[in-house]
Design an enzyme around this catalytic site. Structure first.
Site, PDB file in Angstrom:
ATOM      1  CG  ASN A 433      -1.705   1.309   1.342  1.00 57.24           C
ATOM      2  OD1 ASN A 433      -2.595   1.558   0.539  1.00 57.24           O
ATOM      3  ND2 ASN A 433      -1.393   2.132   2.332  1.00 57.24           N
ATOM      4  CD  GLU A 434      -1.200   5.567   1.010  1.00 61.39           C
ATOM      5  OE1 GLU A 434      -0.410   6.073   1.831  1.00 61.39           O
ATOM      6  OE2 GLU A 434      -2.422   5.762   1.031  1.00 61.39           O
ATOM      7  CG  ASN A 435       4.249  -0.458  -1.452  1.00 64.75           C
ATOM      8  OD1 ASN A 435       3.256  -1.003  -1.928  1.00 64.75           O
ATOM      9  ND2 ASN A 435       4.657  -0.700  -0.219  1.00 64.75           N
TER      10      ASN A 435
END
Length: 830
Positions: A433-435
């Site tokens: 997530n949201e890397n």
């Protein structure tokens, strides 16, 4: 055949513990201390109080020189139950200890004794007396330790056995200290809780049992087929004499069975069986079958492993919609964090069940479990309620760490898939997530992140070839998983909500399989507005609707509703309403998931109206529905409902004779509104007639009290709702005084402060910060992370409220608002 064997053995690598015949949930008789010890000996030595615990008494202090002081607790228990939302400081991140005494009486000759942890945060060590029997890194996956040998060794010490009354002393050290080389990152937008915040079980198994059973339920035309694989647990090398399985339908009728060849080793393929005309699992009819696998040992003992499965097929059509069992299904989703007021992550089974039922009653058929593997109870509820699942590992923000970091991520992905493999509700394994969000490490290398993401994707497909993978918000990795979700926050972090459809269609074209998770915005409960869209006048359209780093800040940067809006329930209902009606006319849309079902704690948002709380939920942190809950229900729920907007809007305002809008959120075909006893007319529902799908009326309120009543109909079915409020026509200036009053009586009372101007007129748009205090015998009920459960909080419509737990004697409540004289109120209980 080689691939099948590889998948099987990879799954089994994560199955490190047996599943038993007899399981005892260990909730009572625990003690806790929120600090580190010099060593485990301090938890069990004479004078430590452990002797009293062995006698069934809370030790508190073992003696006048015992250190430290232990507190009795019930599991599940979170060390950050309240300080995660303490407005005046950071939450505790560090070691904590738990201890208990176990009466170990294994009914199986030669059997094993296990401790099963459904999750503990974040690094955990387990001791039997002074012997460490297990260690686990990771706060969200299940794990088990075999304590058989340590129990036997302890019982050989006659002195200690006598001191502890033949009970087994167990101590557990948890540690949620900050560690950049451990996921999740401290930059993650949620509290990284510590403690034994999920259930712990004492498990007894025979000498031969199961470490894992994996079922593949396949639909082949009108026929079903179930393939079963298993890992046998036999640490003493006991002989496996036979192994088999049977399948029962929902009525308990056996529909398939098979006796398998024993084979060599502990990894066994039990083969497959055919099920004629299986009943398919769907959100409307979540049909579940019960699989029972049985293994017999050489002495005639039998161990049975029971799991539920479902037959269903699904597909993300290329550049098209989502199909379940061959038919289009619009995924109507939300998100869940494991978080609750006054408890942190330590939710009970009953609380989880009530929360998931509330989601289902809203009309949810899909959920993203954010941002970590969640309690097995939640997965079972999704199976039985009919809620499809995206579950993910907590590789969230911060970048990519080193070898230890990466190994943990791979291990958690393997554990998640192996432990939740059989759940028919699961359709997506989330890889991250949201890397694209740097910060934890000096270097942020996109190519390295891409390589690691590719490795996770390949691992997930090897472990489970039948399911899809997904990530959210990492555009430079969007081509790696099967399903991708970009960032679209129309009307909150960027842009205006009327841009939602165009932005979504543009993103949909970029990837073969699109799913939009995370949309919505924050709302401060009980704050309402007569002009909710005012902030949109300052927000530029056409600049994109993606969230960008820093957008969550309430200071600086471009104009955006998240910073410049009023955070009213009125505005967020308008955003929900527009977005939901747009989603209905997008036939190519796979679906979406609104962020988030329930408000939750986060250390990254100290300046929110409720400090340290992400307020994007459609219910508050205590589970109370906000107005937005009913907007979703009006579009998604099948059960007839009607809700007049403004149940928590006790005072409206405007000019005398001014027309004001009344909105009714309902899934009825038509509704009739009554205002102060007079009909305002009948309106027909049309989902594309914004706002409120046409169920709105222009009404002139009378000064003072007004009563609204609605009758909504769908065929012969009828539902009603009512609300009353005061209508204020007096104009007000800036807040100059406070009116402080007690509301109610009993063991718990409400205290309310109202901000008024110099003439005493209520300031109905005031959003001042209010600080509550108390001296005396009572106690403020605060640190709950709700609009009425924080001692430092923004007012809603010029009002703030808090509860006080009364005790015999007197208390004085104080209220401080910058620029105003501090107010005081005497309280007493007779």
């Amino acid at each position: 055949m080689i691939l099948r064997y590889f998948v099987f053995t990879a799954l089994l690598a994560a199955a490190t513990a047996a599943r038993g015949q007899e399981s005892i949930r260990l909730t009572a008789n625990w003690e806790f201390i929120r600090q580190d010890l010099g060593g485990v000996w301090e938890a069990v030595r004479p004078g430590s109080g452990a002797d009293a615990l062995a006698g069934g008494q809370s030790s508190n202090r073992g003696g006048p020189e015992s250190v430290p002081v232990w507190q009795p607790v019930t599991l599940p228990h979170c060390i950050n139950a309240r300080d995660g939302v303490d407005p005046d400081g950071n939450y505790y991140q560090g070691p904590a200890w738990y201890r208990t005494m176990l009466a170990v009486k294994n009914p199986y000759p030669g059997g094993r004794v296990l401790l099963h942890f459904e999750g503990a945060g974040q690094a955990t060590d387990v001791f039997v007396f002074t012997t460490r029997v297990g260690r686990h890194i990771g706060g969200y996956d299940e794990w088990t330790v075999d304590i058989t040998d340590a129990v036997a060794a302890f019982r050989r010490d006659s002195v200690e056995v006598k001191r502890f009354n033949d009970l087994i002393p167990v101590a557990v050290r948890t540690d949620n200290s900050r560690d950049a080389e451990r996921i999740p990152s401290s930059m993650s937008d949620f509290t990284i809780y510590g403690g034994l915040y999920r259930y712990v079980d004492l498990v007894y198994v025979p000498p031969v049992s199961f470490a894992g059973v994996f079922a593949d339920a396949m639909v082949e035309g009108a026929t079903g087929r179930v393939g079963v694989r298993a890992l046998v647990y036999r640490p003493t090398a006991s002989r496996v004499a036979g192994i088999s399985f049977l399948l029962k339908d929902a009525a308990g009728k056996v529909v398939a069975m098979k006796e398998a060849a024993v084979g060599e080793g502990d990894t066994l393929d039990l083969g497959s069986a055919v099920v004629k005309a299986p009943r398919l699992w769907t959100p409307d009819r979540p049909e579940l079958y019960t699989l029972e696998a049985m293994v017999r040992d050489g002495n005639g003992g039998v161990c049975t492993y029971t799991t539920q499965i479902g037959f269903r097929s699904y597909q993300f059509a290329d550049h098209g919609p989502f199909l379940l069992n061959g038919s289009r299904l619009l995924l109507r989703g939300t998100h869940r964090h494991e978080d609750a007021a006054g408890e942190g992550a330590a939710m009970t089974e009953e609380e989880m069940r009530n929360e998931m039922i509330l989601m289902k009653e809203m009309g949810v058929n899909f959920i993203r479990l954010a941002h970590y593997q969640q309690s097995p109870i939640v997965l079972h509820l999704c199976d039985s309620l009919g809620i499809l699942v995206w579950e993910e590992i907590p590789w969230c923000r911060g970048g990519l760490g080193g070898a230890r970091y990466q190994e943990q991520a791979r291990r958690m992905l393997t554990n998640m898939i192996s432990q939740h493999y059989n759940h028919p509700a699961v359709i997506l394994w989330g890889l991250g997530n949201e890397n694209d969000w740097p910060g934890d490490f000096p270097d942020f290398d996109k190519s390295t992140i891409r390589d690691f993401m590719k490795g996770l994707n390949a691992l997930a497909h090897r472990l489970d070839p039948g399911r899809k993978t997904s990530i959210r918000r990492c555009d430079f990795c969007s081509d790696i998983p099967d399903v991708y979700s970009p960032s679209i926050w129309a009307g909150w972090y960027r842009g205006v909500f009327t841009e939602y459809r165009a932005s979504t269609e543009e993103e949909f074209k970029k990837v073969p399989h699109f799913l939009h998770v995370e949309w919505g915005g924050d709302s401060h409960v009980r704050r309402h507005s007569e002009n909710p869209d005012k902030a949109l006048l300052h927000v530029r359209g056409g600049q994109g609707t993606d969230e960008r780093t820093g957008d969550a800040s309430l200071y600086g940067g471009a104009a955006r509703v998240s910073k410049d809006g009023d955070w009213s329930e009125t505005y967020i209902c308008n955003l929900f309403d527009w977005t939901l009606k747009e989603q209905e006319k997008m036939p190519w849309l796979t679906g979406t998931a609104q962020w988030v079902f329930k408000d939750f704690s986060t250390p990254l948002r100290p300046d929110n109206p409720v400090p340290f709380v992400n307020q994007k939920g459609v219910v508050e942190r205590d589970g109370a529905p906000k107005e937005g809950y009913y907007v979703f229900q009006s579009y998604w729920a099948t059960k007839l409902m009607a809700h007049i907007y403004g149940h928590s809007f006790p005072m409206r305002w405007g000019d005398e004779g001014e027309q004001k809008m009344v909105k009714v959120y309902s899934n009825a075909a038509e509704a009739e509104l009554f205002v102060n006893g007079m009909s305002a007319g009948v309106r027909k529902r049309n989902s594309q007639d914004y706002p409120a799908a046409g169920l709105r009326w222009a009404v002139i309120f009378r000064r003072g009290e007004n009563r609204l009543f609605v009758v909504a109909r769908r065929g012969a079915a009828v539902v009603r709702d009512s609300v009353s409020f005061q209508y204020q026509t007096e104009k007000w200036g800036k807040p100059a005084k406070m009116e402080l009053t007690r509301v109610g009586d009993g063991d718990t009372v409400w205290v309310r402060v109202r901000l008024v101007d110099a003439a005493g007129v209520p300031c109905l748009d005031a959003a001042n910060w209010v600080r509550w205090g108390l001296a005396g015998d009572g106690r403020l009920i605060d640190d709950l992370g709700t609009s009425t459960g924080s001692r430092y909080v923004q007012a809603f419509n010029g009002v703030s409220m808090i509860r006080v737990a009364m005790r015999r004697g007197r208390s004085v409540v104080s209220v401080a608002v910058d620029g105003l004289p501090t107010g005081f109120l005497n309280l007493s209980k007779n």
